[in-house]
Design a protein around this motif. Sequence first.
Motif, PDB file in Angstrom:
ATOM      1  N   GLN A 213      22.320  51.582 -75.884  1.00  0.00           N
ATOM      2  CA  GLN A 213      24.189  51.576 -76.422  1.00  0.00           C
ATOM      3  C   GLN A 213      24.187  52.478 -75.986  1.00  0.00           C
ATOM      4  O   GLN A 213      23.395  53.597 -76.462  1.00  0.00           O
ATOM      5  CB  GLN A 213      25.116  50.754 -77.657  1.00  0.00           C
ATOM      6  N   LYS A 214      25.283  53.010 -75.055  1.00  0.00           N
ATOM      7  CA  LYS A 214      25.741  53.992 -74.901  1.00  0.00           C
ATOM      8  C   LYS A 214      26.956  54.461 -74.912  1.00  0.00           C
ATOM      9  O   LYS A 214      27.319  54.518 -75.666  1.00  0.00           O
ATOM     10  CB  LYS A 214      26.322  54.225 -72.730  1.00  0.00           C
ATOM     11  N   ILE A 215      26.624  56.045 -75.638  1.00  0.00           N
ATOM     12  CA  ILE A 215      27.636  56.272 -76.247  1.00  0.00           C
ATOM     13  C   ILE A 215      28.532  57.477 -75.893  1.00  0.00           C
ATOM     14  O   ILE A 215      27.779  58.353 -75.219  1.00  0.00           O
ATOM     15  CB  ILE A 215      27.605  57.157 -78.022  1.00  0.00           C
TER      16      ILE A 215
ATOM     17  N   THR B 208      28.037  61.518 -85.485  1.00  0.00           N
ATOM     18  CA  THR B 208      27.816  62.516 -84.519  1.00  0.00           C
ATOM     19  C   THR B 208      26.544  62.182 -84.711  1.00  0.00           C
ATOM     20  O   THR B 208      25.012  62.735 -85.609  1.00  0.00           O
ATOM     21  CB  THR B 208      28.045  64.433 -85.455  1.00  0.00           C
ATOM     22  N   PRO B 209      25.767  61.850 -83.753  1.00  0.00           N
ATOM     23  CA  PRO B 209      24.207  61.493 -83.256  1.00  0.00           C
ATOM     24  C   PRO B 209      23.718  62.848 -83.214  1.00  0.00           C
ATOM     25  O   PRO B 209      23.963  63.472 -83.097  1.00  0.00           O
ATOM     26  CB  PRO B 209      24.249  60.545 -82.006  1.00  0.00           C
ATOM     27  N   PRO B 210      21.884  63.182 -83.937  1.00  0.00           N
ATOM     28  CA  PRO B 210      21.672  64.086 -83.699  1.00  0.00           C
ATOM     29  C   PRO B 210      21.142  64.399 -82.475  1.00  0.00           C
ATOM     30  O   PRO B 210      21.295  63.083 -82.019  1.00  0.00           O
ATOM     31  CB  PRO B 210      20.399  63.524 -84.766  1.00  0.00           C
ATOM     32  N   PRO B 211      20.218  65.970 -82.031  1.00  0.00           N
ATOM     33  CA  PRO B 211      19.518  65.379 -80.964  1.00  0.00           C
ATOM     34  C   PRO B 211      18.336  64.620 -80.820  1.00  0.00           C
ATOM     35  O   PRO B 211      17.548  64.558 -81.087  1.00  0.00           O
ATOM     36  CB  PRO B 211      19.718  66.902 -81.246  1.00  0.00           C
TER      37      PRO B 211
ATOM     38  N   ALA C 288      30.419  62.519 -80.823  1.00  0.00           N
ATOM     39  CA  ALA C 288      31.332  61.781 -82.243  1.00  0.00           C
ATOM     40  C   ALA C 288      31.828  60.609 -81.987  1.00  0.00           C
ATOM     41  O   ALA C 288      32.288  61.203 -80.640  1.00  0.00           O
ATOM     42  CB  ALA C 288      31.724  62.764 -83.345  1.00  0.00           C
ATOM     43  N   GLU C 289      31.482  59.421 -82.814  1.00  0.00           N
ATOM     44  CA  GLU C 289      31.801  58.159 -82.503  1.00  0.00           C
ATOM     45  C   GLU C 289      32.499  57.744 -83.195  1.00  0.00           C
ATOM     46  O   GLU C 289      31.776  57.676 -85.134  1.00  0.00           O
ATOM     47  CB  GLU C 289      30.982  57.263 -81.576  1.00  0.00           C
ATOM     48  N   THR C 290      33.606  57.018 -83.616  1.00  0.00           N
ATOM     49  CA  THR C 290      33.705  56.168 -85.189  1.00  0.00           C
ATOM     50  C   THR C 290      33.179  54.907 -85.372  1.00  0.00           C
ATOM     51  O   THR C 290      33.723  54.182 -83.966  1.00  0.00           O
ATOM     52  CB  THR C 290      35.365  56.490 -84.861  1.00  0.00           C
TER      53      THR C 290
END
Length: 252
Positions: free
Chosen positions: A250-252, A202-205, A33-35
């Motif tokens: 963009q790497k997350i 939270t990015p999806p699969p 997850a990222e903010t």
Amino acid sequence: MNGRGLLRSAVAAVLIVSGVPAAVLGRPGTAAAETVTRTVLSDDFDGAAGSTPDDGRWLIESGRRGARLDGQGHLSVAGLLRSKATFAQASGRVEARIRMWRSGGAWRALGVLDAGGALPAGRVEVLGDDQVDGDDFHTYAIDWTRTTMTWTVDGRQVLRFTPETPGQAFGLALNTTSGGDRRGGAWMQLDSVRVTVPVTVTPPPAPAWKAYTTYQAGQFVKFKGATYRVKEPHTALPGWQPDRVPGVFQKI
């Protein structure tokens, strides 16, 4: 049980005690997850000269002639302007570009009201001098958490407010009661107002990256165990792996 097995058991026990399932933290390919910052109110006051501000965003308490656009991206205010929206997020930032002749009173130039339109009860602490002139626009900001609100003027901390009721929803109040222009009349100009809040996403699969695949901005892909967000729509070609073209991924 050998030494490696004991170590695995100890790690699993620590994760369970902390309330974080070991399977989640150790799941291969899980995207973290990222903010991100989300804008929940934005107004640059574009419009025809003499027109009123967007009535879907603002309430003019001093009569409709108390706030008029100048046709050059500014709003002239001669009274009280309130935001229709209230903000209940746990934290965020209000930022307004204001031009106003006044010797002090950041609280009044960019103020807050409770959900009922009244001044919230709490403790006010003065942190510094907030005097400004009316020769140019100045940046007023409020950074808030559940327990405090801190005012800055051009980056200088000038005021801190601790509300009696933590986490209560609030609206914005922009008014001229703290000063006047060179001719003595109440007056202020607004160049812009923005309210932003942090949001956890939270990015999806994500599917594996493949050459000759068309990607749209906002999609997620996996490459070498990492998750990437697509920044620009494109059709992937050999050599355009996500770790090689940061302008596209963009790497997350």
